[in-house]
Design an enzyme around this catalytic site. Structure first.
Site, mmCIF file in Angstrom:
data_model
loop_
_atom_site.group_PDB
_atom_site.id
_atom_site.type_symbol
_atom_site.label_atom_id
_atom_site.label_comp_id
_atom_site.label_asym_id
_atom_site.label_seq_id
_atom_site.Cartn_x
_atom_site.Cartn_y
_atom_site.Cartn_z
ATOM 1 N N HIS A 1 47.626 37.603 27.740
ATOM 2 C CA HIS A 1 46.506 37.968 27.092
ATOM 3 C C HIS A 1 46.559 39.087 26.388
ATOM 4 O O HIS A 1 46.052 39.416 25.352
ATOM 5 C CB HIS A 1 45.264 38.264 28.177
ATOM 6 N N CYS B 1 46.725 53.556 41.681
ATOM 7 C CA CYS B 1 47.824 53.178 40.756
ATOM 8 C C CYS B 1 48.028 53.895 39.647
ATOM 9 O O CYS B 1 46.939 53.734 38.673
ATOM 10 C CB CYS B 1 48.354 51.701 40.807
ATOM 11 N N CYS C 1 47.608 51.680 36.694
ATOM 12 C CA CYS C 1 46.550 50.726 36.497
ATOM 13 C C CYS C 1 45.878 50.371 35.185
ATOM 14 O O CYS C 1 45.734 51.381 34.446
ATOM 15 C CB CYS C 1 45.410 51.327 37.308
ATOM 16 N N ASP C 2 46.180 49.205 34.794
ATOM 17 C CA ASP C 2 45.427 48.874 33.396
ATOM 18 C C ASP C 2 44.074 48.543 33.347
ATOM 19 O O ASP C 2 43.306 48.057 32.397
ATOM 20 C CB ASP C 2 46.248 47.876 32.803
ATOM 21 N N THR C 3 43.407 48.667 34.725
ATOM 22 C CA THR C 3 41.744 48.318 34.679
ATOM 23 C C THR C 3 41.261 49.407 35.305
ATOM 24 O O THR C 3 40.145 49.357 35.946
ATOM 25 C CB THR C 3 41.778 47.180 35.532
ATOM 26 N N PHE D 1 35.669 34.936 33.977
ATOM 27 C CA PHE D 1 36.280 36.297 34.814
ATOM 28 C C PHE D 1 34.991 37.018 35.483
ATOM 29 O O PHE D 1 34.178 37.398 34.655
ATOM 30 C CB PHE D 1 37.138 37.136 34.034
ATOM 31 N N GLU E 1 42.103 37.529 42.730
ATOM 32 C CA GLU E 1 43.172 38.662 42.407
ATOM 33 C C GLU E 1 42.776 39.780 43.248
ATOM 34 O O GLU E 1 41.613 40.512 43.106
ATOM 35 C CB GLU E 1 43.114 38.839 41.084
ATOM 36 N N CYS F 1 38.107 50.670 42.701
ATOM 37 C CA CYS F 1 39.255 50.281 43.600
ATOM 38 C C CYS F 1 39.737 51.550 44.001
ATOM 39 O O CYS F 1 39.896 52.431 43.477
ATOM 40 C CB CYS F 1 40.219 49.712 42.750
#
Ligand code: SF4
Length: 202
Positions: A196, A43, A46-48, A33, A104, A39
């Site tokens: 994951h 959102c 957002c989980d990142t 990855f 992605e 970004c």
């Protein structure tokens, strides 16, 4: 002062790691990855969000040097939103080295996907129709805000090269129930869980 050519320009990187793909069509597949920083979509769930942090600035060659020892020939370019930076030189380099490239994206930038094996578009506010047409996977996050009408609009992009996955936000039970109901009514759709998180890996 001489400017670096675009192929030597650095990309802002949050992390590079070797793991298993957790989501979508290729869940369970070993992959390296490359998480790009930043970004602008914002959102709320957002989980990142941690991907806003820049931990390294690397040229495509330096990224390749980090990836190569992992052994897998599958690379997932993710974020944040990777297309907010110029990832074309990285894609070209990885493609030349016979990597299977997965991207992605939220589809907010229209990019050339010719050398990308699997483009996954997760539609958000600024997603472009051009990118939905180029997607191999459309991955819709199912939360409180999704309306059945909005969701079913994505069905028009389904074809032999494009699949539509529903992914329950946060693996929450109420969102899973919603996905199951919609998929049973629309059997051409599929479920994507965040594997994951379920098995506690990165
Ligand atoms: S588009 Fe993706 S990375 Fe960007 S804020 Fe939304 S969930 Fe996070």
């Amino acid at each position: 002062m001489q400017q670096p050519s675009s192929k030597n320009k650095t990309l802002k990187i949050n992390e590079i790691f070797y793991s298993l793909q957790g989501e979508g069509k290729y869940a369970g597949k070993a992959a390296v990855f490359v998480r790009l920083s930043g970004c602008s979509e914002g959102c709320p769930w957002c989980d990142t969000k941690y991907a806003h942090t820049v931990n390294a600035e690397l040229t495509p060659q330096q990224i390749l040097a980090e990836i190569a020892p992992c052994g897998a020939k599958t690379v997932v370019i993710t974020g944040g939103e990777p297309t907010e930076q110029d990832i074309t030189p990285l894609i070209d380099l990885l493609h030349k080295d016979n990597f299977e490239i997965h991207l992605e994206t939220n589809g907010s930038k229209d990019i050339d996907t010719t050398n990308i094996f699997c483009t996954t578009v997760s539609p958000k506010t600024h997603t472009l129709e051009e990118m939905l047409k180029k997607a191999n996977v459309i991955k819709v996050i199912i939360d409180d805000d999704i309306t059945p009408q909005k969701l079913l609009n994505y069905k028009k992009y389904l074809n032999e090269n494009t699949e539509l996955y529903l992914q329950p936000e946060g693996n929450k039970q109420e969102n899973i129930e919603k996905c199951l109901k919609i998929i049973k009514q629309n059997p051409s759709l599929k479920l994507s869980l965040q594997l994951h998180k379920l098995i506690n890996i990165r």
